[in-house]
Write a protein that holds these residues in place. Structure first.
Motif, mmCIF file in Angstrom:
data_model
loop_
_atom_site.group_PDB
_atom_site.id
_atom_site.type_symbol
_atom_site.label_atom_id
_atom_site.label_comp_id
_atom_site.label_asym_id
_atom_site.label_seq_id
_atom_site.Cartn_x
_atom_site.Cartn_y
_atom_site.Cartn_z
ATOM 1 N N GLY A 278 0.824 -1.209 0.000
ATOM 2 C CA GLY A 278 0.000 0.000 0.000
ATOM 3 C C GLY A 278 0.854 1.253 0.000
ATOM 4 O O GLY A 278 0.576 2.222 -0.727
ATOM 5 N N GLU A 279 1.926 1.250 0.797
ATOM 6 C CA GLU A 279 2.838 2.392 0.831
ATOM 7 C C GLU A 279 3.546 2.572 -0.510
ATOM 8 O O GLU A 279 3.734 3.700 -0.981
ATOM 9 N N LEU A 280 3.940 1.475 -1.157
ATOM 10 C CA LEU A 280 4.571 1.554 -2.476
ATOM 11 C C LEU A 280 3.608 2.152 -3.499
ATOM 12 O O LEU A 280 3.985 3.021 -4.293
ATOM 13 N N LEU A 281 2.359 1.708 -3.475
ATOM 14 C CA LEU A 281 1.358 2.253 -4.401
ATOM 15 C C LEU A 281 1.155 3.747 -4.162
ATOM 16 O O LEU A 281 1.058 4.532 -5.114
ATOM 17 N N ASP A 282 1.108 4.149 -2.891
ATOM 18 C CA ASP A 282 0.973 5.573 -2.571
ATOM 19 C C ASP A 282 2.169 6.364 -3.093
ATOM 20 O O ASP A 282 2.018 7.481 -3.597
ATOM 21 N N SER A 283 3.370 5.790 -2.998
ATOM 22 C CA SER A 283 4.567 6.436 -3.529
ATOM 23 C C SER A 283 4.494 6.564 -5.050
ATOM 24 O O SER A 283 4.897 7.588 -5.620
ATOM 25 N N MET A 284 3.965 5.544 -5.711
ATOM 26 C CA MET A 284 3.809 5.603 -7.173
ATOM 27 C C MET A 284 2.869 6.738 -7.565
ATOM 28 O O MET A 284 3.111 7.435 -8.549
ATOM 29 N N VAL A 285 1.808 6.915 -6.805
ATOM 30 C CA VAL A 285 0.877 8.020 -7.057
ATOM 31 C C VAL A 285 1.590 9.345 -6.812
ATOM 32 O O VAL A 285 1.552 10.250 -7.650
ATOM 33 N N ALA A 286 2.268 9.475 -5.689
ATOM 34 C CA ALA A 286 2.942 10.723 -5.333
ATOM 35 C C ALA A 286 4.001 11.118 -6.355
ATOM 36 O O ALA A 286 4.223 12.307 -6.604
ATOM 37 N N GLY B 99 3.886 10.332 -9.576
ATOM 38 C CA GLY B 99 3.314 10.483 -10.910
ATOM 39 C C GLY B 99 3.395 9.261 -11.802
ATOM 40 O O GLY B 99 3.231 9.371 -13.031
ATOM 41 N N PHE B 100 3.616 8.062 -11.226
ATOM 42 C CA PHE B 100 3.681 6.843 -12.028
ATOM 43 C C PHE B 100 2.386 6.041 -12.013
ATOM 44 O O PHE B 100 2.222 5.113 -12.796
ATOM 45 N N LEU B 101 1.487 6.388 -11.132
ATOM 46 C CA LEU B 101 0.212 5.696 -11.004
ATOM 47 C C LEU B 101 -0.864 6.737 -10.742
ATOM 48 O O LEU B 101 -0.702 7.582 -9.857
ATOM 49 N N HIS B 102 -1.917 6.687 -11.521
ATOM 50 C CA HIS B 102 -3.039 7.603 -11.302
ATOM 51 C C HIS B 102 -3.792 7.175 -10.045
ATOM 52 O O HIS B 102 -3.874 5.980 -9.733
ATOM 53 N N PRO B 103 -4.371 8.120 -9.325
ATOM 54 C CA PRO B 103 -5.157 7.759 -8.136
ATOM 55 C C PRO B 103 -6.262 6.753 -8.457
ATOM 56 O O PRO B 103 -6.576 5.897 -7.624
ATOM 57 N N GLU B 104 -6.829 6.821 -9.658
ATOM 58 C CA GLU B 104 -7.867 5.855 -10.043
ATOM 59 C C GLU B 104 -7.297 4.436 -10.087
ATOM 60 O O GLU B 104 -7.981 3.471 -9.751
ATOM 61 N N GLY B 105 -6.065 4.299 -10.544
ATOM 62 C CA GLY B 105 -5.409 2.993 -10.559
ATOM 63 C C GLY B 105 -5.146 2.491 -9.152
ATOM 64 O O GLY B 105 -5.321 1.309 -8.852
ATOM 65 N N ARG B 106 -4.740 3.389 -8.284
ATOM 66 C CA ARG B 106 -4.496 3.028 -6.882
ATOM 67 C C ARG B 106 -5.786 2.545 -6.223
ATOM 68 O O ARG B 106 -5.785 1.600 -5.424
ATOM 69 N N ALA B 107 -6.888 3.176 -6.574
ATOM 70 C CA ALA B 107 -8.179 2.837 -5.971
ATOM 71 C C ALA B 107 -8.683 1.455 -6.398
ATOM 72 O O ALA B 107 -9.608 0.921 -5.776
ATOM 73 N N LEU B 108 -8.088 0.880 -7.429
ATOM 74 C CA LEU B 108 -8.520 -0.443 -7.877
ATOM 75 C C LEU B 108 -8.166 -1.540 -6.876
ATOM 76 O O LEU B 108 -8.752 -2.621 -6.907
ATOM 77 N N LEU B 109 -7.199 -1.279 -6.017
ATOM 78 C CA LEU B 109 -6.803 -2.251 -5.000
ATOM 79 C C LEU B 109 -7.349 -1.824 -3.642
ATOM 80 O O LEU B 109 -6.961 -0.796 -3.105
ATOM 81 N N ARG B 110 -8.266 -2.621 -3.119
ATOM 82 C CA ARG B 110 -8.833 -2.361 -1.795
ATOM 83 C C ARG B 110 -8.147 -3.252 -0.786
ATOM 84 O O ARG B 110 -7.804 -4.390 -1.077
#
Length: 183
Positions: free
Chosen positions: A149-157, A159-170
């Motif tokens: 989860g922290e890695l995904l948040d870092s990807m968003v921060a 600019g490598f992952l859109h927040p919509e992509g991050r939201a796909l994983l609950r």
């Protein structure tokens, strides 16, 4: 993808072939399997009798539920397929993921290693690319998915992952909540 999900629907559970370092991992897997059966949801899983894969199938089959294991032939030759599951043999790991996705209406990832990580990231990538629109939930046991989860948040921060992509994983901490999140 050729085979439509069954009625009632099935849930694909990605899980480790090992049990992990704490009995809580296997307990959560068995609880998830039993919860699937209680909701009359079939289980699709990696087919092995060992590890968390076996524990989730034990929970489902022990509670009277359906379990379909999908195993590449080369793994079936060196492992032990779950005795209570209907086993479907395929030739490759890629075919395994495709058939598991075809059979399922959604996905839950239990703790596991690189194989589990590969399966869940491929399924969420397929969702992101529009290959399917099936939900994916990670069952958080003893903080096993916290760093992801922290890695995904870092990807968003970064600019490598859109927040919509991050939201796909609950992320859920309870098997019942994980199944509720799929609905």
């Amino acid at each position: 993808m050729s085979e439509a999900p069954a009625t009632p629907p099935r849930v694909c559970v990605f899980a480790g072939s090992g049990v992990g370092s704490d009995p809580a991992f296997a307990a959560a897997a068995r609880e998830l399997g039993a919860a699937l059966a209680a909701r009359e949801l079939g289980l699709v899983f990696g087919g092995e009798a060992s590890g968390l894969m076996g524990a989730v199938a034990d929970g489902a089959v022990g509670a009277g539920g359906e379990a379909i294991g999908v195993i590449p032939r080369f793994l079936a030759d060196i492992g032990t397929p779950h005795p209570g599951a209907e086993i479907r043999l395929v030739d490759t790991l890629a075919e395994r993921k495709l058939l598991m996705a075809d059979l399922a209406a959604g996905f839950v990832a239990l703790p596991g290693g690189l194989g589990t990580l590969d399966e869940l990231t491929e399924m969420v990538t397929w969702t992101q690319l529009g290959v399917h629109d099936k939900p994916l939930v990670l069952l958080e046991v003893l903080g096993c998915w916290t760093k992801l989860g922290e890695l995904l948040d870092s990807m968003v921060a970064n600019g490598f992952l859109h927040p919509e992509g991050r939201a796909l994983l609950r992320f859920e901490t309870d098997p019942a909540a994980a199944l509720d999140a799929l609905a």
